[in-house]
Design a protein around this motif. Structure first.
Motif, PDB file in Angstrom:
ATOM      1  N   GLY A 185       0.831  -1.196   0.000  1.00  0.00           N
ATOM      2  CA  GLY A 185       0.000   0.000   0.000  1.00  0.00           C
ATOM      3  C   GLY A 185       0.862   1.240   0.000  1.00  0.00           C
ATOM      4  O   GLY A 185       2.092   1.160  -0.096  1.00  0.00           O
ATOM      5  N   PRO A 186       0.256   2.390   0.131  1.00  0.00           N
ATOM      6  CA  PRO A 186       1.018   3.640   0.093  1.00  0.00           C
ATOM      7  C   PRO A 186       1.854   3.845   1.343  1.00  0.00           C
ATOM      8  O   PRO A 186       1.612   3.233   2.384  1.00  0.00           O
ATOM      9  CB  PRO A 186      -0.079   4.708  -0.017  1.00  0.00           C
ATOM     10  CG  PRO A 186      -1.289   4.072   0.590  1.00  0.00           C
ATOM     11  CD  PRO A 186      -1.191   2.612   0.246  1.00  0.00           C
ATOM     12  N   ILE A 187       2.845   4.716   1.204  1.00  0.00           N
ATOM     13  CA  ILE A 187       3.687   5.102   2.332  1.00  0.00           C
ATOM     14  C   ILE A 187       3.235   6.475   2.794  1.00  0.00           C
ATOM     15  O   ILE A 187       3.231   7.436   2.024  1.00  0.00           O
ATOM     16  CB  ILE A 187       5.166   5.132   1.926  1.00  0.00           C
ATOM     17  CG1 ILE A 187       5.635   3.725   1.531  1.00  0.00           C
ATOM     18  CG2 ILE A 187       6.027   5.686   3.053  1.00  0.00           C
ATOM     19  CD1 ILE A 187       7.010   3.680   0.911  1.00  0.00           C
ATOM     20  N   GLY A 188       2.818   6.567   4.049  1.00  0.00           N
ATOM     21  CA  GLY A 188       2.306   7.826   4.566  1.00  0.00           C
ATOM     22  C   GLY A 188       1.053   8.235   3.812  1.00  0.00           C
ATOM     23  O   GLY A 188       0.175   7.414   3.539  1.00  0.00           O
ATOM     24  N   ASN A 189       0.983   9.520   3.439  1.00  0.00           N
ATOM     25  CA  ASN A 189      -0.190   9.999   2.706  1.00  0.00           C
ATOM     26  C   ASN A 189      -0.154   9.626   1.226  1.00  0.00           C
ATOM     27  O   ASN A 189      -1.134   9.825   0.504  1.00  0.00           O
ATOM     28  CB  ASN A 189      -0.371  11.509   2.871  1.00  0.00           C
ATOM     29  CG  ASN A 189       0.823  12.308   2.341  1.00  0.00           C
ATOM     30  OD1 ASN A 189       1.604  11.826   1.529  1.00  0.00           O
ATOM     31  ND2 ASN A 189       0.952  13.545   2.822  1.00  0.00           N
ATOM     32  N   ILE A 246      -2.883  -1.143   2.603  1.00  0.00           N
ATOM     33  CA  ILE A 246      -2.283  -1.054   3.941  1.00  0.00           C
ATOM     34  C   ILE A 246      -1.221   0.033   3.938  1.00  0.00           C
ATOM     35  O   ILE A 246      -0.195  -0.075   3.270  1.00  0.00           O
ATOM     36  CB  ILE A 246      -1.694  -2.409   4.363  1.00  0.00           C
ATOM     37  CG1 ILE A 246      -2.811  -3.456   4.438  1.00  0.00           C
ATOM     38  CG2 ILE A 246      -0.956  -2.283   5.681  1.00  0.00           C
ATOM     39  CD1 ILE A 246      -2.334  -4.830   4.846  1.00  0.00           C
ATOM     40  N   THR A 247      -1.440   1.075   4.700  1.00  0.00           N
ATOM     41  CA  THR A 247      -0.535   2.215   4.747  1.00  0.00           C
ATOM     42  C   THR A 247       0.643   1.926   5.666  1.00  0.00           C
ATOM     43  O   THR A 247       0.473   1.398   6.776  1.00  0.00           O
ATOM     44  CB  THR A 247      -1.278   3.464   5.249  1.00  0.00           C
ATOM     45  OG1 THR A 247      -2.346   3.761   4.359  1.00  0.00           O
ATOM     46  CG2 THR A 247      -0.334   4.651   5.330  1.00  0.00           C
ATOM     47  N   THR A 248       1.826   2.262   5.201  1.00  0.00           N
ATOM     48  CA  THR A 248       3.033   2.141   6.021  1.00  0.00           C
ATOM     49  C   THR A 248       3.343   3.499   6.645  1.00  0.00           C
ATOM     50  O   THR A 248       3.562   4.476   5.924  1.00  0.00           O
ATOM     51  CB  THR A 248       4.242   1.703   5.177  1.00  0.00           C
ATOM     52  OG1 THR A 248       3.963   0.443   4.571  1.00  0.00           O
ATOM     53  CG2 THR A 248       5.488   1.589   6.040  1.00  0.00           C
ATOM     54  N   PRO A 250       5.357   6.545   8.040  1.00  0.00           N
ATOM     55  CA  PRO A 250       6.737   7.009   7.852  1.00  0.00           C
ATOM     56  C   PRO A 250       7.614   6.786   9.078  1.00  0.00           C
ATOM     57  O   PRO A 250       8.810   6.487   8.945  1.00  0.00           O
ATOM     58  CB  PRO A 250       6.559   8.502   7.553  1.00  0.00           C
ATOM     59  CG  PRO A 250       5.205   8.595   6.929  1.00  0.00           C
ATOM     60  CD  PRO A 250       4.375   7.571   7.662  1.00  0.00           C
ATOM     61  N   LEU A 251       7.043   6.913  10.267  1.00  0.00           N
ATOM     62  CA  LEU A 251       7.839   6.725  11.480  1.00  0.00           C
ATOM     63  C   LEU A 251       8.363   5.301  11.573  1.00  0.00           C
ATOM     64  O   LEU A 251       9.514   5.082  11.984  1.00  0.00           O
ATOM     65  CB  LEU A 251       7.003   7.055  12.721  1.00  0.00           C
ATOM     66  CG  LEU A 251       7.713   6.860  14.076  1.00  0.00           C
ATOM     67  CD1 LEU A 251       8.970   7.723  14.137  1.00  0.00           C
ATOM     68  CD2 LEU A 251       6.768   7.184  15.229  1.00  0.00           C
ATOM     69  N   ALA A 252       7.554   4.325  11.174  1.00  0.00           N
ATOM     70  CA  ALA A 252       7.998   2.929  11.205  1.00  0.00           C
ATOM     71  C   ALA A 252       9.184   2.722  10.271  1.00  0.00           C
ATOM     72  O   ALA A 252      10.147   2.015  10.607  1.00  0.00           O
ATOM     73  CB  ALA A 252       6.845   2.007  10.810  1.00  0.00           C
ATOM     74  N   LEU A 253       9.139   3.339   9.082  1.00  0.00           N
ATOM     75  CA  LEU A 253      10.259   3.242   8.147  1.00  0.00           C
ATOM     76  C   LEU A 253      11.496   3.930   8.709  1.00  0.00           C
ATOM     77  O   LEU A 253      12.618   3.446   8.559  1.00  0.00           O
ATOM     78  CB  LEU A 253       9.880   3.864   6.804  1.00  0.00           C
ATOM     79  CG  LEU A 253       8.952   3.066   5.897  1.00  0.00           C
ATOM     80  CD1 LEU A 253       8.633   3.864   4.640  1.00  0.00           C
ATOM     81  CD2 LEU A 253       9.581   1.732   5.516  1.00  0.00           C
ATOM     82  N   ARG A 254      11.277   5.067   9.363  1.00  0.00           N
ATOM     83  CA  ARG A 254      12.404   5.803   9.947  1.00  0.00           C
ATOM     84  C   ARG A 254      13.108   4.966  11.009  1.00  0.00           C
ATOM     85  O   ARG A 254      14.339   4.910  11.078  1.00  0.00           O
ATOM     86  CB  ARG A 254      11.907   7.121  10.553  1.00  0.00           C
ATOM     87  CG  ARG A 254      13.012   7.978  11.175  1.00  0.00           C
ATOM     88  CD  ARG A 254      13.830   8.667  10.107  1.00  0.00           C
ATOM     89  NE  ARG A 254      14.946   9.399  10.685  1.00  0.00           N
ATOM     90  CZ  ARG A 254      15.715  10.246  10.006  1.00  0.00           C
ATOM     91  NH1 ARG A 254      15.473  10.469   8.724  1.00  0.00           N
ATOM     92  NH2 ARG A 254      16.698  10.868  10.586  1.00  0.00           N
ATOM     93  N   LEU A 255      12.320   4.285  11.832  1.00  0.00           N
ATOM     94  CA  LEU A 255      12.897   3.442  12.877  1.00  0.00           C
ATOM     95  C   LEU A 255      13.629   2.245  12.278  1.00  0.00           C
ATOM     96  O   LEU A 255      14.663   1.819  12.790  1.00  0.00           O
ATOM     97  CB  LEU A 255      11.794   2.963  13.826  1.00  0.00           C
ATOM     98  CG  LEU A 255      11.142   4.049  14.695  1.00  0.00           C
ATOM     99  CD1 LEU A 255       9.960   3.475  15.456  1.00  0.00           C
ATOM    100  CD2 LEU A 255      12.158   4.659  15.657  1.00  0.00           C
TER     101      LEU A 255
END
Length: 299
Positions: A185-189, A246-248, A250-255
């Motif tokens: 799914g998309p990342i963030g917005n 399913i949206t990912t 951004p904070l999860a990717l940053r971590l």
């Protein structure tokens, strides 16, 4: 033509070697055994440029070498490796071209749309400005070292490459596993730009630049219709017949990825203005058609 290629064992390089099979190719690789196994033993292989004094017998150089930018988390050590793997080989090629009395007539050197850094929703082309960050710093110095080879005898073409879509490699290989499971799914917005190019068009553009002696300078190697991350995710889900909702965060990717996550959470809408003006025609301009072809192709 007698063509020297660096980075030939990479995802793009392998396809380029296939396309240029009618020419006499010299492959620069640190692992000759691996090169011969993956590309064929009928090519000439060099392990280093250190023992070369010039490139007098070479007609053209295509420089694709570089450590994959998303292979590892961006520690200071990894950042240095990413930069040095691009800058050093490019500088060495430029130096050898400068020492040649009959230098290659063409030097095509890769770069990336990371040159522009993060951008807003306004499309950018080769004349646009940039946002200063690590991805830009890599590309700016990479390009500068290649452009120093420009002379009356040697023309330099820089290809700022977008997200390359092809079978069994590249960015798509990393995206497919969750999407195949219906977890994509998309990342963030999802509003960030994704400037992509089908690998067939990228290889065709390399050949177009190689064979048109009037062309030189910077060329965006991206399809004419960049899309948002949300549109890309929907198109990939459709090509796989899977949901992509399913949206990912951004904070999860940053971590998980650190600074490198910004490549996914930010983006740019890049237009290939100079390639189109030069008469190049893209076979794949629509993201749905491009992804359907890649997903459904047999090789």
């Amino acid at each position: 033509m007698k063509i020297l290629i660096t980075g030939a064992t990479g995802f793009v390089g392998k396809q380029l070697v296939k396309s240029l099979g009618d020419h006499q190719l010299i492959i620069l690789t640190r692992n000759m055994g691996n090169g011969k196994n993956s590309l064929g033993s009928h090519h000439q292989y060099w392990e280093t440029l250190a023992d070369k004094s010039d490139l007098n017998d070479i007609d053209a150089v295509i420089n694709l070498a570089g450590e994959p930018i998303v292979s590892k988390r961006w520690s200071n050590k990894q950042k240095k490796l990413i930069c040095d793997s691009r800058w050093d080989i490019t500088a060495a090629l430029t130096q050898l071209i400068g020492k040649s009395t009959t230098p290659p007539h063409t030097f095509i050197s890769a770069s990336a749309i990371g040159y522009y850094g993060r951008q807003n929703q306004t499309p950018v082309d080769e004349a646009s400005g940039f946002h200063a960050e690590f991805s830009h710093d890599i590309c700016q110095e990479w390009e500068n070292r290649a452009l120093q080879a420009q002379s009356q005898q040697t023309r330099v073409c820089i290809t700022r490459i977008g997200i390359v879509l092809g079978k069994n490699g590249g960015a798509l290989a990393k995206m497919l596993p969750p999407f195949k499971l219906g977890l994509g799914g998309p990342i963030g917005n999802g509003e960030q730009g994704m400037s992509w190019v089908h690998i067939d068009d990228l290889i065709k553009l390399f050949c177009y630049l190689l064979n048109n002696s009037s062309l030189q300078g910077i060329y965006n190697a991206t399809a004419p219709q960049p899309v948002s991350n949300a549109v890309f995710a929907k198109a990939l889900g459709s090509a796989l017949n899977r949901p992509a909702k399913i949206t990912t965060p951004p904070l999860a990717l940053r971590l998980a990825m650190g600074e490198m996550s910004e490549l996914l959470t930010t983006g740019q809408f890049v237009l290939p203005k100079r390639a189109l003006a030069a008469g190049f025609e893209f076979q794949y301009s629509d993201i749905n058609n491009a992804l359907q072809q890649v997903i459904n192709s047999s090789n």
